[in-house]
Design an enzyme around this catalytic site. Sequence first.
Site, PDB file in Angstrom:
ATOM      1  N   CYS A 321      17.600 107.950  34.281  1.00 38.44           N
ATOM      2  CA  CYS A 321      17.353 108.252  34.110  1.00 38.44           C
ATOM      3  C   CYS A 321      16.619 108.047  32.845  1.00 38.44           C
ATOM      4  CB  CYS A 321      17.185 110.275  34.205  1.00 38.44           C
ATOM      5  SG  CYS A 321      18.468 110.804  33.402  1.00 38.44           S
ATOM      6  N   GLU A 355      13.660 106.372  37.414  1.00 38.22           N
ATOM      7  CA  GLU A 355      14.608 106.131  37.880  1.00 38.22           C
ATOM      8  C   GLU A 355      14.948 105.020  38.428  1.00 38.22           C
ATOM      9  OE1 GLU A 355      17.819 109.375  38.600  1.00 38.22           O
ATOM     10  OE2 GLU A 355      15.844 109.612  38.056  1.00 38.22           O
TER      11      GLU A 355
END
Length: 364
Positions: A321, A355
């Site tokens: 992330c 992401e």
Amino acid sequence: MTLPISQYPDLLAKKTADLTALLAPYSAPELEVFASETSHFRLRAEFRVWHEEGDLFHIMFDPVTKARYRVDQFPIASQLINRMMTVLLAEIKGNELLTKKLFQIDYLSTLSGQIAVSMLYHKALTDEWIEQAKLLKQRLIGSGFDVQVIGRATKQKIALECDYVEEQLSVDGKEYVYRQVENSFTQPNGKMNEKMLEWARSCTKESQGDLLELYCGNGNFSIALASNFRKVLATEIAKSSVESAQYNIEKNGITNLQIIRMSAEEFTQALNGVREFYRLRGVDLKSYDCNTIFVDPPRAGLDQDTLNMVQGYERILYISCNPHTLVENLKQLTQTHQIERCALFDQFPYTDHIESGVWLIRKA
């Protein structure tokens, strides 16, 4: 609030260019890019509640200027959340027990059509509040919602029936059920989550041996990946997530997956013989032939000890992330492994957030 939908292709192209540039020093192949839906893609939302002259409404604050904005509709949130936002406020307006010292409302919706509403208070919740909340829930059900109502205050959490919803995800033509607890981590973009799971399954489809997963949450990835491996061993530290994972394992009929409640750091210490843990009693670590490891770490990336441990596996599946901590970790991982595949998952359109996923194989 309006979305710059016409700009979405350009915004995604910039993210693609940025991530490609970050991965370029590590001989990464061409990036696989997964675009998001351009509206109503987010399944979670949190709003502060503003009280003004007998009225109340949702608000958000600009993180930079701290300016306050009224939010009547929220186009990045699911259609289900948007409908509930309108109906809920209309139902509680004028009810002092339900509105007094109410300062925040959290929504957790699903692709399966269920929604949880959590109402946060600066006051103790009484039996009278519970009675009014039960009546509220009945009215919401009467309006067509499959809803759970939760009240939270300092050292209090009251779920009228339960504190979770059940999500249903379609992955490679198979339906998976996931219990998702309010105020616990879940992937916010449901359709993108399905794409991430399919990509992870595609990377590991020819795998032999066993899988070790760190930071498994409610079993989101490990349950979908289990059929690609002989056995799966997964770790998670959050108690509510472990309980959900155990339920999800049973609900989906998974028989080759075991969850251990430990942090990644603790499990690394156990594997290295640094410490013994009571929680590992009855777990025969030597019965696992884990030649593949899956990690989905927090924004800080992998700590040094865990990074060293991960490097010992033949194959590494890394969901990130934070691309900047990912490439920091890749400095070490690419000394021994090469990137076979990499992907960008646009979980958060219209933001700078990226992401990503990388699939690494040990060099010959």
